[in-house]
Design an enzyme around this catalytic site. Structure first.
Site, short mmCIF file in Angstrom:
data_model
loop_
_atom_site.label_atom_id
_atom_site.label_comp_id
_atom_site.label_asym_id
_atom_site.label_seq_id
_atom_site.Cartn_x
_atom_site.Cartn_y
_atom_site.Cartn_z
N CYS A 191 54.79 15.18 46.38
CA CYS A 191 55.48 13.99 45.87
C CYS A 191 55.16 12.78 46.74
CB CYS A 191 56.98 14.23 45.83
SG CYS A 191 57.91 12.81 45.24
N CYS B 47 58.09 10.42 47.34
CA CYS B 47 59.05 10.92 48.33
C CYS B 47 58.50 10.79 49.74
CB CYS B 47 59.36 12.40 48.11
SG CYS B 47 59.61 12.90 46.41
N ASP B 48 57.26 11.16 49.94
CA ASP B 48 56.75 11.37 51.30
C ASP B 48 55.64 10.42 51.74
OD1 ASP B 48 58.51 13.51 51.62
OD2 ASP B 48 57.14 14.87 50.61
#
Ligand code: NDP
Length: 314
Positions: free
Chosen positions: A138, A141-142
């Site tokens: 992701c 997300c990261d």
């Protein structure tokens, strides 16, 4: 109905942000929901480290901690959270039936599906070992953790292109590893990637190993035409080869798209079966964020409540 068969007003299947948010709303509405966690209690966020894009956590929060908070909040208002897997459902007559762990049956006036989706992985030992230590599925997300660094991303579909473009805004360079000599993505996404000077596409390349002991330091690739191997120095390794919605048990019972995502009536969480609602990633292949999943979980609970009232089941 046998005397022993339990009946609930709201059955929630799944324990990610969608399921727990549905539980918070349904329990606060006095509907005493029962939630089955599934095989990965807390869902995909439990395999993430820091979550920095969920509103309300100015300093970020660890994914497992956040899901623990969601669970506690749902339980505080009377949700019964049970560890178990729904292995089958029968929507042919009301109340609907769900089978738990292939043994126990439970009847439900309404069902909220929030079974989520699972990222597909390459299946390399090094990929599993370094998951959460530089390996991620992701970018949204990261990606931020690798700002200013070089990263690699695997895949040639719309997701990979979208995530590569996202990463290019944050990272110094994005190596896009594509196993064929063309992308699967839509024309517009292809153009976006090809016109981005920070993205370099490595055609006909496959990943042999993610390098690193405690964290990702690089990746070893092979050209599947020439057999020539090469190594890249990267801090992050993103896998974007698709997701699979966890909807197998609903196949043939609910309308789905070709990839198995449950189809909901536009602007609602209603499925083709009255009283059955779908929220979160099980019905969303576009946004796939904790906050959007939570939003649709809220919608599902409100719609379940209205359905119960309209059918005089409250
Ligand atoms: P796709 O299935 O469309 O693409 C998967 C990509 O990963 C393909 O390029 C595939 O290669 C590659 N791949 C699969 N397995 C491997 C492997 N083992 N090793 C290396 N590469 C691999 O998945 P997406 O997640 O990209 O998209 C899913 C759906 O969601 C699509 O319908 C897409 O259009 C849609 N979507 C739409 C968006 C939007 O409209 N904004 C954004 C994101 C997704 P190959 O081509 O060789 O099979």
């Amino acid at each position: 109905m046998s005397e022993k068969t339990e009946k609930v007003k709201v059955l929630i299947i799944g324990s990610g942000p969608a399921g727990y948010t549905a539980a918070i709303y349904a329990s606060r509405a006095g509907l005493s929901p029962v939630l089955y966690t599934g095989s990965q209690p807390g869902g995909q966020l439990t395999i993430t480290n820091d979550v920095e894009n969920y509103p309300g956590y100015p300093d970020g929060v660890m994914g497992p901690q956040m899901m623990e908070d969601f669970r506690k909040q749902a339980e505080r208002f009377g949700t019964e959270v049970r560890y178990g897997l729904v292995t089958g459902v029968d929507f042919s007559q009301r109340p609907y039936t769900a089978t738990i762990d292939e043994s126990k049956e439970i009847l439900a006036d309404t069902v909220i599906i929030s079974t989520g989706a699972s990222a597909k992985w390459l299946g390399l030992e090094s990929e599993t070992r370094l998951n959460g230590k530089g390996v991620s599925a992701c970018a949204v997300c990261d990606g931020f953790f690798f700002r200013g660094q070089e990263v690699a991303i695997v895949g040639g579909g719309d997701t990979a292109c979208e995530e590569a473009s996202y990463l290019a805004n944050i990272c110094s360079k994005v190596h896009m590893i594509v196993r064929r000599d063309e992308l699967r993505a839509s024309q517009i996404m292809q153009k976006r990637v090809m016109n981005n000077s920070k993205i370099e596409i490595l055609w006909n390349h496959e990943t042999k190993e993610v390098l690193g002991e405690e964290e990702v330091v690089g990746v070893r690739l092979v050209n599947n035409i020439t057999g020539i191997e090469k190594e890249l120095t990267v801090g992050g390794f993103f896998v974007a080869i698709g997701h699979e919605p966890n909807t197998d048990i609903f196949k043939g019972l609910l309308d789905m798209d070709d990839n198995g995502y449950i189809i909901t009536h536009p602007g609602t969480t209603k499925t083709n079966v009255p009283g059955v609602f779908a929220s979160g990633d099980a019905q969303d292949h576009v946004y796939r964020q904790a906050v959007t999943a939570a939003g649709t979980g809220c919608m599902a609970a409100l719609e379940a409540e209205r359905y119960l009232a309209a059918n005089e089941l409250t």
